[in-house]
Design a protein around this motif. Structure first.
Motif, mmCIF file in Angstrom:
data_model
loop_
_atom_site.group_PDB
_atom_site.id
_atom_site.type_symbol
_atom_site.label_atom_id
_atom_site.label_comp_id
_atom_site.label_asym_id
_atom_site.label_seq_id
_atom_site.Cartn_x
_atom_site.Cartn_y
_atom_site.Cartn_z
ATOM 1 N N ALA A 53 4.987 8.600 -2.702
ATOM 2 C CA ALA A 53 4.686 7.338 -3.382
ATOM 3 C C ALA A 53 5.756 6.998 -4.412
ATOM 4 O O ALA A 53 6.178 5.830 -4.532
ATOM 5 N N GLU A 54 6.226 8.003 -5.118
ATOM 6 C CA GLU A 54 7.259 7.760 -6.127
ATOM 7 C C GLU A 54 8.583 7.386 -5.485
ATOM 8 O O GLU A 54 9.301 6.503 -5.978
ATOM 9 N N SER A 55 8.939 8.022 -4.385
ATOM 10 C CA SER A 55 10.217 7.736 -3.735
ATOM 11 C C SER A 55 10.195 6.425 -2.952
ATOM 12 O O SER A 55 11.259 5.928 -2.546
ATOM 13 N N HIS A 56 9.013 5.860 -2.729
ATOM 14 C CA HIS A 56 8.894 4.562 -2.043
ATOM 15 C C HIS A 56 8.093 3.593 -2.898
ATOM 16 O O HIS A 56 7.349 2.759 -2.385
ATOM 17 N N ALA A 57 8.271 3.696 -4.208
ATOM 18 C CA ALA A 57 7.464 2.908 -5.140
ATOM 19 C C ALA A 57 7.631 1.412 -4.925
ATOM 20 O O ALA A 57 6.659 0.647 -5.001
#
Length: 612
Positions: free
Chosen positions: A236-240
């Motif tokens: 989720a953080e890397s594709h925020a």
């Protein structure tokens, strides 16, 4: 012997009945009976003598006989009743294996009341009528009564030893079921060589049905697995940005009517040898060429429709919840942000159409929890035309069209679950077989295979014609309309599939159904092979509706997976499964960072506030 001496003779018999030798002989008889029962009923034990497998399969039956003996005190009665129960369980298992490609499993226990309340429906799968089944039950009951009366009372144990046997058998059955202590080691992989939890049918064919069932009950003790929170959060953080973009979508100025058709046992027989693609489904192929289509991987075969149904309504993969066989019993909760619940928050009217009993699969209780405001079951279809045993797809689609026309004042979401081509498929199609004129069956079919394929294809062709007529009228409406159509699973046609085989050389349980998504607004045609749990994300992408929680993450995962050229499928699959597990364990939709935050607004309120 005088009349005065007789009581002493009876006392001698009672004394003999309670000697260790007498009790041991009767227990040995129960053990031998259990060995004979499982060996006689289970072909998996016939390939060679495997003492370890034999006793592991016989043990549950022996404990049942021991329990019955403790309650009744009658040896022959216990063996007879235990034989009847064992025969019934093995017979039901054989029927399920034939029609669904999987054995009886622990989760099937939740369906006992379903079988009892719908005995007429399930009787079709036994090849017998209800009257014959009732007659057999009466004969067996009479035999039990006769043995009860004839078996001499002086062979009965006293109540104290019987109470001990009841307690012992119950403790052993419970601990066996739970896998406590020795039992877990006894039924571990070392004792059940070849057991594979991900392939239950192959597993019981190798280790035996009873041993496999015991192992499955032990494995199924964990209801919900734990999620890898770090894995989900990292993605989720890397594709925020992608997740945020999906959550911040603006509602379209015009909300489309959405019709989702779950077609019973629909698949393209073109995957069979000797059959051309589209030969029996020309209307489906014509429609598919104008929209998005591909193969659809579903989590069931031959039956178990609600597994596919649950995936398409929630986006949660059943594979993520290995211990859950039937999601409508224990997994569904009112908080779940399903497709109809999300659409309802956007202002949609949500309606379910299913021309069968609402109590079947517990739909009348579950569907309101999943966000359906209006339910139409078989009683609402009155004297609608039937095709075979069930309401025809033509009549069902006409009913849906009339409903849409009568409720055009707000956007509509309609879930349509067909029944016409429901199994068993070894019946006579009657006059409906005329639709196969000009569609010769492939060569190489046995009489049984011919019967199965004739029945199935007659309804398939009839249903395909109904789809063509339905889509023509539905997409001719001036209002923006989206149609999703898919098959829930392959039919169980064991003889036909064995006679012909599949072009790709795979087995019947490995084949896929088909799906399509079409619209009366411009849509770029493309091909995409999906799983049924991908359909909610595809629908929201095509319509441009905002996503949130797990759905936004799942759609982002699918997009990243495609950009990766599907080279790291297992990795992305694990992320998606863990995201689903995390949200279900959370009891609330996930945040945009892939985390569980229970202090957020309830899902419907959250979506509504976002939309406005």
């Amino acid at each position: 012997m005088t009349e005065r001496a007789r009581p002493n003779g009876v006392a001698d018999h009672l004394l003999l009945a309670n000697t260790p030798w007498a009790v041991g002989a009767r227990l040995l008889l129960l053990a031998l009976a259990s060995l004979v029962l499982v060996y006689g009923r289970d072909p998996a034990l016939h390939s060679g003598f495997h003492a370890g497998l034999l006793w592991r399969n016989a043990l549950p039956v022996f404990l049942l006989l021991l329990l019955l003996y403790g309650f009744s005190g009658r040896t022959l009665l216990s063996i007879l009743l235990g034989t009847g129960v064992t025969w019934l369980v093995f017979s039901v298992n054989a029927i399920k294996e034939l029609n669904m490609g999987e054995p009886l499993m622990p989760g099937d226990l939740v369906l006992v009341h379903q079988v009892l309340h719908n005995i007429g429906f399930f009787a079709h799968y036994t090849g017998h009528r209800r009257v014959l089944l009732l007659l057999a039950m009466l004969v067996f009951a009479g035999l039990l009564w006769l043995v009860w009366k004839l078996e001499k009372r002086w062979f009965r144990l006293r109540w104290m030893p019987r109470l001990g046997l009841v307690a012992l058998s119950l403790v052993m059955l419970i601990t066996l079921h739970r896998g406590n202590g020795f039992w877990q080691e006894a039924y571990a992989n070392e004792g059940l060589v070849g057991y594979q939890p991900w392939a239950p049918l192959e597993a019981v064919e190798k280790v035996g049905f009873m041993a496999g069932l015991v192992r499955m009950t032990q494995d199924y003790q964990i209801t919900l697995p734990k999620a890898d929170k770090a894995l989900v959060a990292h993605f989720a953080e890397s594709h925020a940005d992608d997740v945020q973009a999906r959550m911040e979508r603006k509602l379209p100025a015009e909300l489309p009517d959405i019709v989702v058709v779950q077609s019973e046992a629909f698949f393209d027989p073109g995957v069979l040898k000797g059959v051309n693609f589209g030969e029996f489904t020309p209307n489906f192929e014509r429609l598919a060429a104008t929209g998005i289509t591909g193969s659809l991987t579903t989590p069931t075969y031959g039956g178990g429709t609600i597994r596919t149904e649950f995936e398409t309504l929630t986006g949660y993969p059943m594979q993520a919840f290995q211990s859950v066989v039937y999601p409508y019993y224990g997994l569904v909760r009112p908080w779940m942000p399903s497709v109809p619940r999300r659409l309802q928050a956007f202002g949609y009217s949500t309606t379910l159409f299913h021309p069968f009993l609402g109590s079947f699969w517990n739909r009348d209780q579950v569907m309101p929890q999943l966000g359906f405001e209006h339910l139409h079951f078989v009683q609402d279809f009155g004297d609608a035309q039937h095709a075979g045993a069930y309401v025809s797809d033509h009549a069902l689609f006409d009913y849906v069209l009339a409903h849409l026309d009568a409720n055009s004042h707000q956007p509509q979401y309609a879930m349509v679950i067909t029944m016409e081509n429901h199994g068993p498929w070894n019946n006579d199609p009657g006059a409906l077989a005329r639709v196969l004129d000009g569609h010769p069956l492939p060569s190489g079919l046995s009489p049984a295979g011919t019967g199965e394929l004739t029945y199935y294809l007659s309804h398939l062709v009839n249903g395909d014609q109904a789809l063509g007529d339905f889509a023509k009228q539905l997409l001719a409406r001036p209002h923006w309309t989206v149609l999703v159509f898919y098959g829930d699973h392959l039919p169980a046609l064991p003889h036909a599939f064995s006679d012909l085989g599949f072009d790709d050389g795979k087995g019947d349980t490995e084949e896929h159904t088909r799906y399509l998504l079409v619209s009366n607004r411009p849509l770029v045609p493309r091909h995409a092979d999906l799983s049924s749990y991908d359909l909610p994300g595809l629908l929201f992408d095509v319509t441009g509706l905002p996503e949130d929680g797990y759905l936004a993450l799942a759609s982002t995962i699918r997009q990243a997976w495609a950009q990766d050229h599907y080279e790291h499928g297992p990795h992305f699959g694990q992320i998606q499964f863990n995201a689903a597990i995390l949200e279900v364990n959370c009891g609330h939709k996930l945040s945009k960072t892939g985390k569980c935050k229970r202090h957020l607004l309830p899902v419907a309120d959250s979506i509504s506030s976002h939309a406005h």
